[in-house]
Design a protein around this motif. Structure first.
Motif, mmCIF file in Angstrom:
data_model
loop_
_atom_site.group_PDB
_atom_site.id
_atom_site.type_symbol
_atom_site.label_atom_id
_atom_site.label_comp_id
_atom_site.label_asym_id
_atom_site.label_seq_id
_atom_site.Cartn_x
_atom_site.Cartn_y
_atom_site.Cartn_z
ATOM 1 N N LEU A 25 -88.085 29.658 -51.785
ATOM 2 C CA LEU A 25 -86.966 30.597 -51.712
ATOM 3 C C LEU A 25 -86.075 30.306 -50.526
ATOM 4 O O LEU A 25 -86.541 29.890 -49.462
ATOM 5 N N MET A 26 -84.803 30.568 -50.704
ATOM 6 C CA MET A 26 -83.846 30.482 -49.611
ATOM 7 C C MET A 26 -82.929 31.701 -49.699
ATOM 8 O O MET A 26 -82.766 32.300 -50.755
ATOM 9 N N THR A 27 -82.354 32.053 -48.577
ATOM 10 C CA THR A 27 -81.359 33.116 -48.538
ATOM 11 C C THR A 27 -80.008 32.446 -48.409
ATOM 12 O O THR A 27 -79.811 31.595 -47.536
ATOM 13 N N ILE A 28 -79.082 32.816 -49.297
ATOM 14 C CA ILE A 28 -77.751 32.213 -49.286
ATOM 15 C C ILE A 28 -76.716 33.299 -49.024
ATOM 16 O O ILE A 28 -76.786 34.388 -49.591
ATOM 17 N N GLY A 29 -75.794 32.981 -48.156
ATOM 18 C CA GLY A 29 -74.679 33.868 -47.863
ATOM 19 C C GLY A 29 -73.389 33.231 -48.348
ATOM 20 O O GLY A 29 -73.131 32.057 -48.078
ATOM 21 N N VAL A 30 -72.615 34.000 -49.116
ATOM 22 C CA VAL A 30 -71.318 33.551 -49.609
ATOM 23 C C VAL A 30 -70.260 34.544 -49.142
ATOM 24 O O VAL A 30 -70.583 35.642 -48.696
ATOM 25 N N ASN A 31 -69.010 34.156 -49.247
ATOM 26 C CA ASN A 31 -67.912 35.009 -48.803
ATOM 27 C C ASN A 31 -67.321 35.784 -49.974
ATOM 28 O O ASN A 31 -66.898 35.181 -50.958
ATOM 29 N N SER A 59 -72.154 36.030 -62.643
ATOM 30 C CA SER A 59 -72.502 36.700 -61.389
ATOM 31 C C SER A 59 -71.343 36.712 -60.396
ATOM 32 O O SER A 59 -70.472 35.838 -60.403
ATOM 33 N N GLN A 60 -71.384 37.697 -59.517
ATOM 34 C CA GLN A 60 -70.409 37.768 -58.425
ATOM 35 C C GLN A 60 -70.600 36.589 -57.482
ATOM 36 O O GLN A 60 -69.636 36.068 -56.936
ATOM 37 N N LYS A 61 -71.838 36.141 -57.327
ATOM 38 C CA LYS A 61 -72.114 35.000 -56.436
ATOM 39 C C LYS A 61 -71.355 33.760 -56.888
ATOM 40 O O LYS A 61 -70.740 33.065 -56.083
ATOM 41 N N LEU A 62 -71.369 33.472 -58.202
ATOM 42 C CA LEU A 62 -70.642 32.306 -58.700
ATOM 43 C C LEU A 62 -69.138 32.481 -58.489
ATOM 44 O O LEU A 62 -68.463 31.541 -58.050
ATOM 45 N N ALA A 63 -68.611 33.654 -58.770
ATOM 46 C CA ALA A 63 -67.177 33.902 -58.545
ATOM 47 C C ALA A 63 -66.826 33.698 -57.077
ATOM 48 O O ALA A 63 -65.788 33.107 -56.746
ATOM 49 N N ASN A 64 -67.687 34.154 -56.182
ATOM 50 C CA ASN A 64 -67.431 33.983 -54.749
ATOM 51 C C ASN A 64 -67.466 32.510 -54.349
ATOM 52 O O ASN A 64 -66.632 32.052 -53.561
ATOM 53 N N ILE A 65 -68.423 31.754 -54.879
ATOM 54 C CA ILE A 65 -68.515 30.320 -54.570
ATOM 55 C C ILE A 65 -67.293 29.579 -55.099
ATOM 56 O O ILE A 65 -66.757 28.694 -54.432
ATOM 57 N N GLN A 66 -66.845 29.938 -56.296
ATOM 58 C CA GLN A 66 -65.661 29.282 -56.863
ATOM 59 C C GLN A 66 -64.413 29.572 -56.031
ATOM 60 O O GLN A 66 -63.547 28.713 -55.892
ATOM 61 N N ALA A 67 -64.332 30.764 -55.446
ATOM 62 C CA ALA A 67 -63.180 31.125 -54.622
ATOM 63 C C ALA A 67 -63.254 30.504 -53.224
ATOM 64 O O ALA A 67 -62.229 30.166 -52.631
ATOM 65 N N ASP A 68 -64.464 30.360 -52.688
ATOM 66 C CA ASP A 68 -64.658 29.810 -51.344
ATOM 67 C C ASP A 68 -66.017 29.112 -51.319
ATOM 68 O O ASP A 68 -67.050 29.780 -51.282
ATOM 69 N N PRO A 69 -66.041 27.781 -51.349
ATOM 70 C CA PRO A 69 -67.313 27.052 -51.470
ATOM 71 C C PRO A 69 -68.161 27.008 -50.192
ATOM 72 O O PRO A 69 -69.264 26.479 -50.219
ATOM 73 N N ARG A 70 -67.673 27.578 -49.102
ATOM 74 C CA ARG A 70 -68.465 27.569 -47.867
ATOM 75 C C ARG A 70 -69.628 28.555 -47.996
ATOM 76 O O ARG A 70 -69.423 29.708 -48.357
ATOM 77 N N VAL A 71 -70.836 28.073 -47.704
ATOM 78 C CA VAL A 71 -72.026 28.911 -47.778
ATOM 79 C C VAL A 71 -72.875 28.716 -46.525
ATOM 80 O O VAL A 71 -72.760 27.705 -45.829
ATOM 81 N N SER A 72 -73.715 29.700 -46.258
ATOM 82 C CA SER A 72 -74.738 29.601 -45.229
ATOM 83 C C SER A 72 -76.077 29.847 -45.887
ATOM 84 O O SER A 72 -76.189 30.694 -46.783
ATOM 85 N N ILE A 73 -77.082 29.131 -45.441
ATOM 86 C CA ILE A 73 -78.413 29.222 -46.039
ATOM 87 C C ILE A 73 -79.451 29.314 -44.929
ATOM 88 O O ILE A 73 -79.310 28.671 -43.880
ATOM 89 N N ALA A 74 -80.485 30.112 -45.179
ATOM 90 C CA ALA A 74 -81.635 30.187 -44.278
ATOM 91 C C ALA A 74 -82.896 29.954 -45.104
ATOM 92 O O ALA A 74 -83.035 30.492 -46.205
ATOM 93 N N ILE A 75 -83.786 29.134 -44.560
ATOM 94 C CA ILE A 75 -85.090 28.879 -45.156
ATOM 95 C C ILE A 75 -86.108 29.066 -44.041
ATOM 96 O O ILE A 75 -85.926 28.542 -42.939
ATOM 97 N N ARG A 76 -87.161 29.819 -44.326
ATOM 98 C CA ARG A 76 -88.135 30.146 -43.283
ATOM 99 C C ARG A 76 -89.545 30.076 -43.842
ATOM 100 O O ARG A 76 -89.781 30.383 -44.998
ATOM 101 N N SER A 77 -90.460 29.662 -42.994
ATOM 102 C CA SER A 77 -91.869 29.678 -43.356
ATOM 103 C C SER A 77 -92.669 30.206 -42.176
ATOM 104 O O SER A 77 -92.136 30.383 -41.082
ATOM 105 N N GLU A 78 -93.929 30.433 -42.413
ATOM 106 C CA GLU A 78 -94.855 30.789 -41.342
ATOM 107 C C GLU A 78 -95.779 29.606 -41.132
ATOM 108 O O GLU A 78 -96.416 29.141 -42.068
ATOM 109 N N ALA A 79 -95.829 29.116 -39.931
ATOM 110 C CA ALA A 79 -96.761 28.040 -39.605
ATOM 111 C C ALA A 79 -98.100 28.658 -39.226
ATOM 112 O O ALA A 79 -98.238 29.879 -39.155
ATOM 113 N N ASP A 80 -99.080 27.824 -38.954
ATOM 114 C CA ASP A 80 -100.401 28.322 -38.562
ATOM 115 C C ASP A 80 -100.292 29.231 -37.343
ATOM 116 O O ASP A 80 -99.511 28.973 -36.429
#
Length: 170
Positions: A25-31, A59-80
């Motif tokens: 999983l990743m978290t994606i931020g769009v404008n 989806s609204q996400k696709l409409a937002n990406i088509q209007a402004d392709p800049r995105v931010s993404i976060a991916i996180r895990s827990e290590a030992d």
């Protein structure tokens, strides 16, 4: 506060790809059109540093990406031991329309997640999105202290051909 951005190198790529490979999983931020960010969590598959996801065509996400392709993404895990590792990246998202590229992404998904092959993107109701990273900031939290580093990938990643090993950058 000044952040140093250095060109990415092979060691960083290997560590970042290992993190991407280990997560689902990743978290994606769009404008949004009103200027507010829209942030959601989605499933993904990666090929090297390239990220792929499928989203609903209506989806609204696709409409937002088509209007402004800049995105931010976060991916996180827990290590030992609860030590966190993750990354934040800024990139450009584009819809993939080439059936051969989509078939390659389907193969990546099926190989990585044989138990969820129904996820494989296809059909008119689904948009397949490629995110090409431009800036990647991996972060490790060890001993209670955050250790971030910021790398530039460059604009050239958008010219990379596609999945199944062809899109690997390094």
């Amino acid at each position: 506060m000044t952040t140093d951005i250095t060109p990415i190198h092979g060691g960083a790529v290997a560590a970042i790809v290992a993190l991407m490979d280990s997560q689902r999983l990743m978290t994606i931020g769009v404008n949004r059109p009103d200027g507010w960010p829209q942030v959601t969590t989605v499933g993904y598959v990666n090929d090297g540093l390239n990220l792929y996801m499928s989203i609903a065509r209506d989806s609204q996400k696709l409409a937002n990406i088509q209007a402004d392709p800049r995105v931010s993404i976060a991916i996180r895990s827990e290590a030992d031991g609860g030590e966190a590792v993750g990354l934040s990246l800024a990139g450009r998202a584009t819809e993939i329309l080439d059936p051969d590229l989509i078939a390659g992404i389907n193969r990546l998904v099926a190989a990585r997640y044989p138990d969820v092959s129904v996820y494989c993107p296809s059909g008119d109701s689904v948009a397949v999105i490629h995110v090409a990273p431009l800036i990647i900031a991996p972060v490790a939290v060890t001993g209670g202290r955050s250790r971030p580093q910021t790398f530039s990938v460059g604009e050239g990643i958008g010219d990379v051909a596609g999945p199944d090993g062809v899109s690997r950058l390094f």
